[in-house]
Scaffold this motif. Structure first.
Motif, PDB file in Angstrom:
ATOM      1  N   ARG A   1      47.692  46.110  39.955  1.00  0.00           N
ATOM      2  CA  ARG A   1      47.714  44.688  40.273  1.00  0.00           C
ATOM      3  C   ARG A   1      46.904  44.361  41.536  1.00  0.00           C
ATOM      4  O   ARG A   1      46.265  43.327  41.615  1.00  0.00           O
ATOM      5  CB  ARG A   1      49.168  44.211  40.471  1.00  0.00           C
ATOM      6  N   VAL A   2      46.956  45.242  42.514  1.00  0.00           N
ATOM      7  CA  VAL A   2      46.272  45.000  43.777  1.00  0.00           C
ATOM      8  C   VAL A   2      45.679  46.308  44.299  1.00  0.00           C
ATOM      9  O   VAL A   2      46.069  47.394  43.877  1.00  0.00           O
ATOM     10  CB  VAL A   2      47.223  44.422  44.845  1.00  0.00           C
TER      11      VAL A   2
ATOM     12  N   PHE B   1      48.989  47.787  53.431  1.00  0.00           N
ATOM     13  CA  PHE B   1      48.789  46.343  53.316  1.00  0.00           C
ATOM     14  C   PHE B   1      47.859  46.038  52.154  1.00  0.00           C
ATOM     15  O   PHE B   1      47.081  46.881  51.704  1.00  0.00           O
ATOM     16  CB  PHE B   1      48.242  45.730  54.613  1.00  0.00           C
ATOM     17  N   ILE B   2      47.986  44.823  51.647  1.00  0.00           N
ATOM     18  CA  ILE B   2      47.003  44.258  50.734  1.00  0.00           C
ATOM     19  C   ILE B   2      46.419  43.041  51.440  1.00  0.00           C
ATOM     20  O   ILE B   2      47.040  42.476  52.340  1.00  0.00           O
ATOM     21  CB  ILE B   2      47.599  43.893  49.357  1.00  0.00           C
TER      22      ILE B   2
ATOM     23  N   GLY C   1      39.844  42.379  44.677  1.00  0.00           N
ATOM     24  CA  GLY C   1      39.955  42.963  43.352  1.00  0.00           C
ATOM     25  C   GLY C   1      40.467  42.038  42.276  1.00  0.00           C
ATOM     26  O   GLY C   1      40.802  42.486  41.186  1.00  0.00           O
ATOM     27  N   ALA C   2      40.502  40.740  42.528  1.00  0.00           N
ATOM     28  CA  ALA C   2      41.071  39.808  41.558  1.00  0.00           C
ATOM     29  C   ALA C   2      40.345  39.859  40.221  1.00  0.00           C
ATOM     30  O   ALA C   2      40.948  39.737  39.163  1.00  0.00           O
ATOM     31  CB  ALA C   2      41.037  38.385  42.112  1.00  0.00           C
TER      32      ALA C   2
ATOM     33  N   LEU D   1      53.377  44.605  41.832  1.00  0.00           N
ATOM     34  CA  LEU D   1      53.097  43.640  42.889  1.00  0.00           C
ATOM     35  C   LEU D   1      54.359  42.883  43.270  1.00  0.00           C
ATOM     36  O   LEU D   1      54.649  42.687  44.445  1.00  0.00           O
ATOM     37  CB  LEU D   1      52.006  42.668  42.445  1.00  0.00           C
ATOM     38  N   GLU D   2      55.130  42.464  42.253  1.00  0.00           N
ATOM     39  CA  GLU D   2      56.359  41.747  42.555  1.00  0.00           C
ATOM     40  C   GLU D   2      57.316  42.635  43.355  1.00  0.00           C
ATOM     41  O   GLU D   2      57.993  42.184  44.268  1.00  0.00           O
ATOM     42  CB  GLU D   2      57.023  41.259  41.266  1.00  0.00           C
TER      43      GLU D   2
END
Length: 299
Positions: free
Chosen positions: A158-159, A179-180, A272-273, A292-293
């Protein structure tokens, strides 16, 4: 006739070579170079030239290849023996790709489609660098003694996560900083996770912060701001309270506008979206989709 036969099997056939002006790029930068076609020992018809930007993502010890973009190329043509043709090449990199790292690599794959013969191929690797605001954050953390781990910059489905360990500031108190990042026009937004040592086990603290462009422009101010934020997180992990600028203690409770509510707002500008949108269902199992959640869940 013998040369024609050998050329059909690739020996003495035309060759292709994509020559880039450089191999390191920022997001949104134009990749420029030349596409070189060198004629072989016989005349050959070139049906087309395919140039693909590929990303290789390593996940769970498996490397997955995905086509990021197909770059428009040229019409069919004839290449004569010994002839050399040169075409200009340009490609504008998207702003929302993953950053290169040990788990993410990029290359241009060039395929010369030869009529009635074996296709000729070329591969050219490029490195996508961190955007300047993100690199400034990494440089500031480096000044505090944080070093990127081997698994840093991996894509979890996801990230893209950045993972660092302390060698000076917070050494012995914290095991890891993750971190993201989302780069925005007025600064950079970070979702931090600080893993603290706590009575023989690990304690995870999460916090969303925004670093303004004004702070990013001053290296000393950025280092001080990050040190303050991390010190507050470390203190909260021990006492359950933060201290304000006057030394007063206060409790920092979770709310819907905090980490658990930050997912939607973090979508814009997240590193990275583009890859997330296009390849996550192709590369990763369903049980990764909530990762991610999980990152945002309250302790």
């Amino acid at each position: 006739m013998f040369k024609n036969l050998m050329a059909r099997f690739g020996k003495g056939a035309a060759k292709v070579d994509l020559v880039l002006d450089k191999n390191q790029f920022q997001l949104g930068e134009t990749v420029a170079g030349r596409l070189m076609i060198q004629g072989g020992e016989v005349e050959q018809e070139i049906n087309k030239i395919d140039i693909l930007l590929m990303v290789a993502i390593r996940h769970d010890d498996t490397e997955h290849l995905h086509t990021v973009a197909t770059i428009p190329t040229y019409e069919s043509f004839t290449i004569h023996p010994g002839e050399r043709k040169e075409f200009p090449f340009q490609y504008l990199l998207p702003y929302d790709l993953l950053i290169s790292g040990n788990h993410v690599t990029y290359f241009f794959s060039t395929n010369l489609d030869i009529a009635g013969g074996v296709d000729q191929k070329d591969r050219d690797y490029i490195e996508i660098l961190c955007p300047n605001p993100l690199q400034q954050v990494l440089d500031a953390l480096s000044r505090l003694g944080f070093r990127e781990k081997h698994d840093s910059r991996k894509f979890n489905g996801r990230v893209q996560e950045f993972e660092l360990f302390p060698t000076d500031f917070l050494q012995g108190r914290a095991e890891e900083l993750e971190f993201i990042a989302a780069v925005q026009p007025d600064g950079v937004r970070l979702l931090l996770e600080l893993d603290l040592y706590s009575f023989g086990h690990e304690k995870e603290l999460k916090r969303e912060v925004f670093i303004s462009q004004q702070v990013l422009e001053s290296e000393d101010e950025l280092v001080s701001e990050l040190k303050r934020i991390l010190e507050e997180m470390a203190e909260y992990g021990v006492t359950g309270y933060y201290r304000d600028a006057h030394g007063h203690s206060y409790h920092h409770g979770h709310s819907s506008s905090g980490l658990s509510g930050a997912v939607g707002g973090f979508a814009a500008g997240v590193i990275g979206a583009m890859v997330v949108d296009e390849v996550v269902d192709e590369l990763f199992e369903d049980d990764d989709e909530d990762e991610l959640e999980d990152f945002f869940e309250d302790d």
